[in-house]
Design a protein around this motif. Structure first.
Motif, mmCIF file in Angstrom:
data_model
loop_
_atom_site.group_PDB
_atom_site.id
_atom_site.type_symbol
_atom_site.label_atom_id
_atom_site.label_comp_id
_atom_site.label_asym_id
_atom_site.label_seq_id
_atom_site.Cartn_x
_atom_site.Cartn_y
_atom_site.Cartn_z
ATOM 1 N N LEU A 82 -3.494 -19.004 -54.117
ATOM 2 C CA LEU A 82 -3.692 -17.934 -53.149
ATOM 3 C C LEU A 82 -4.334 -18.431 -51.867
ATOM 4 O O LEU A 82 -5.255 -19.241 -51.893
ATOM 5 C CB LEU A 82 -4.557 -16.839 -53.768
ATOM 6 C CG LEU A 82 -3.966 -16.173 -55.003
ATOM 7 C CD1 LEU A 82 -4.997 -15.291 -55.669
ATOM 8 C CD2 LEU A 82 -2.732 -15.379 -54.635
ATOM 9 N N LYS A 83 -3.820 -17.902 -50.746
ATOM 10 C CA LYS A 83 -4.435 -18.198 -49.448
ATOM 11 C C LYS A 83 -5.743 -17.425 -49.365
ATOM 12 O O LYS A 83 -5.882 -16.347 -49.936
ATOM 13 C CB LYS A 83 -3.519 -17.762 -48.307
ATOM 14 C CG LYS A 83 -2.218 -18.489 -48.227
ATOM 15 C CD LYS A 83 -1.402 -17.930 -47.082
ATOM 16 C CE LYS A 83 0.061 -18.254 -47.280
ATOM 17 N NZ LYS A 83 0.902 -17.501 -46.346
ATOM 18 N N ARG A 84 -6.676 -17.984 -48.639
ATOM 19 C CA ARG A 84 -7.977 -17.338 -48.485
ATOM 20 C C ARG A 84 -8.304 -17.188 -46.998
ATOM 21 O O ARG A 84 -7.851 -17.962 -46.170
ATOM 22 C CB ARG A 84 -9.057 -18.158 -49.176
ATOM 23 C CG ARG A 84 -8.727 -18.361 -50.651
ATOM 24 C CD ARG A 84 -9.947 -18.731 -51.447
ATOM 25 N NE ARG A 84 -9.598 -19.042 -52.809
ATOM 26 C CZ ARG A 84 -9.578 -18.164 -53.802
ATOM 27 N NH1 ARG A 84 -9.883 -16.923 -53.585
ATOM 28 N NH2 ARG A 84 -9.254 -18.529 -55.025
ATOM 29 N N THR A 85 -9.116 -16.192 -46.721
ATOM 30 C CA THR A 85 -9.581 -15.987 -45.356
ATOM 31 C C THR A 85 -10.654 -17.041 -45.061
ATOM 32 O O THR A 85 -11.155 -17.687 -45.985
ATOM 33 C CB THR A 85 -10.189 -14.582 -45.192
ATOM 34 O OG1 THR A 85 -11.352 -14.484 -46.012
ATOM 35 C CG2 THR A 85 -9.190 -13.499 -45.554
ATOM 36 N N ARG A 89 -12.404 -14.939 -48.911
ATOM 37 C CA ARG A 89 -11.767 -13.848 -49.657
ATOM 38 C C ARG A 89 -10.281 -14.118 -49.808
ATOM 39 O O ARG A 89 -9.654 -14.739 -48.953
ATOM 40 C CB ARG A 89 -11.978 -12.521 -48.948
ATOM 41 C CG ARG A 89 -13.440 -12.110 -48.932
ATOM 42 C CD ARG A 89 -13.594 -10.752 -48.405
ATOM 43 N NE ARG A 89 -13.073 -9.815 -49.395
ATOM 44 C CZ ARG A 89 -13.523 -8.599 -49.555
ATOM 45 N NH1 ARG A 89 -14.477 -8.153 -48.790
ATOM 46 N NH2 ARG A 89 -13.003 -7.807 -50.466
ATOM 47 N N ILE A 90 -9.734 -13.615 -50.893
ATOM 48 C CA ILE A 90 -8.311 -13.808 -51.160
ATOM 49 C C ILE A 90 -7.501 -12.944 -50.192
ATOM 50 O O ILE A 90 -7.806 -11.775 -49.981
ATOM 51 C CB ILE A 90 -7.996 -13.429 -52.624
ATOM 52 C CG1 ILE A 90 -8.684 -14.422 -53.557
ATOM 53 C CG2 ILE A 90 -6.507 -13.397 -52.870
ATOM 54 C CD1 ILE A 90 -8.606 -14.054 -55.019
ATOM 55 N N ASP A 91 -6.450 -13.557 -49.618
ATOM 56 C CA ASP A 91 -5.555 -12.835 -48.713
ATOM 57 C C ASP A 91 -4.782 -11.796 -49.511
ATOM 58 O O ASP A 91 -4.182 -12.096 -50.549
ATOM 59 C CB ASP A 91 -4.592 -13.823 -48.050
ATOM 60 C CG ASP A 91 -3.629 -13.127 -47.112
ATOM 61 O OD1 ASP A 91 -4.088 -12.481 -46.159
ATOM 62 O OD2 ASP A 91 -2.405 -13.244 -47.354
ATOM 63 N N ARG A 92 -4.788 -10.576 -49.054
ATOM 64 C CA ARG A 92 -4.205 -9.444 -49.788
ATOM 65 C C ARG A 92 -2.703 -9.626 -49.993
ATOM 66 O O ARG A 92 -2.174 -9.351 -51.068
ATOM 67 C CB ARG A 92 -4.505 -8.156 -49.018
ATOM 68 C CG ARG A 92 -4.056 -6.919 -49.687
ATOM 69 C CD ARG A 92 -4.906 -6.641 -50.877
ATOM 70 N NE ARG A 92 -4.537 -5.345 -51.424
ATOM 71 C CZ ARG A 92 -5.138 -4.797 -52.420
ATOM 72 N NH1 ARG A 92 -6.138 -5.391 -52.987
ATOM 73 N NH2 ARG A 92 -4.748 -3.641 -52.872
ATOM 74 N N ASP A 93 -1.982 -10.082 -48.965
ATOM 75 C CA ASP A 93 -0.530 -10.260 -49.084
ATOM 76 C C ASP A 93 -0.192 -11.331 -50.107
ATOM 77 O O ASP A 93 0.756 -11.186 -50.887
ATOM 78 C CB ASP A 93 0.077 -10.606 -47.725
ATOM 79 C CG ASP A 93 -0.017 -9.455 -46.734
ATOM 80 O OD1 ASP A 93 -0.076 -8.294 -47.198
ATOM 81 O OD2 ASP A 93 -0.053 -9.721 -45.517
ATOM 82 N N ALA A 94 -0.959 -12.419 -50.125
ATOM 83 C CA ALA A 94 -0.727 -13.486 -51.101
ATOM 84 C C ALA A 94 -0.992 -12.975 -52.516
ATOM 85 O O ALA A 94 -0.241 -13.277 -53.451
ATOM 86 C CB ALA A 94 -1.620 -14.685 -50.795
ATOM 87 N N ASP A 125 -7.403 -10.653 -58.962
ATOM 88 C CA ASP A 125 -7.259 -11.214 -57.617
ATOM 89 C C ASP A 125 -6.893 -10.143 -56.597
ATOM 90 O O ASP A 125 -7.264 -10.241 -55.425
ATOM 91 C CB ASP A 125 -6.198 -12.318 -57.604
ATOM 92 C CG ASP A 125 -6.654 -13.557 -58.346
ATOM 93 O OD1 ASP A 125 -7.877 -13.711 -58.569
ATOM 94 O OD2 ASP A 125 -5.782 -14.375 -58.724
#
Length: 148
Positions: A82-85, A89-94, A125
């Motif tokens: 997962l991509k993170r900001t 935080r975990i990127d919602r779209d990912a 997640d």
């Protein structure tokens, strides 16, 4: 390991608080005053309910941890892709994309505890804790040979 130590410490403190509240409940029951006896009964029952919840949460965490170890031994733990900001935080779209994939896997093999475990991680997640817990409970039940 730090999480386990913290959990054990907080659970121990909570059990001690339960003991103090139950003792106060007994002392209130022994006063003979009707109002105090009513409060004492409640003060005695609440720690029992709290202990029951603590036991079930502890058992759930232990069983989920056992499943994670079993899945790790098989090499089937979900990879953190997962991509993170920038804040971590975990990127919602990912998270939504991984969730859709995990949900499809679970629909293809609804009797496999491994897919339910990975779906629970995907729910977590995606910040959907109640559904993550239900999916993990289903994985535990399937692993133990039952169904929910």
């Amino acid at each position: 390991m730090g999480g386990k130590i913290t959990y054990f410490f907080l659970a121990t403190v909570l059990v001690l608080v339960f003991g103090v509240v139950a003792l106060e409940g007994v002392l209130l029951l022994l006063t003979g005053e009707p109002a105090a006896m009513g409060m004492g009964a409640v003060a005695f029952v609440l720690p029992c309910i709290g202990a029951w919840f603590l036991w079930h949460n502890t058992r759930f965490a232990r069983d989920a941890h056992r499943l994670a170890h079993a899945l790790e031994a098989e090499g089937g733990l979900p990879v953190d892709e997962l991509k993170r900001t920038p804040g971590g935080r975990i990127d919602r779209d990912a998270a939504d994309a991984v969730f859709a994939r995990r949900q499809a896997e679970t629909e293809d093999a609804p009797g496999d505890w491994r897919t339910w475990f990975r779906l629970a991680v995907a729910y977590h997640d995606a910040r959907d804790t109640p559904r993550a817990r239900k999916a993990m409970q289903r994985a535990i039940a399937l692993h133990n040979g039952g169904a929910t």
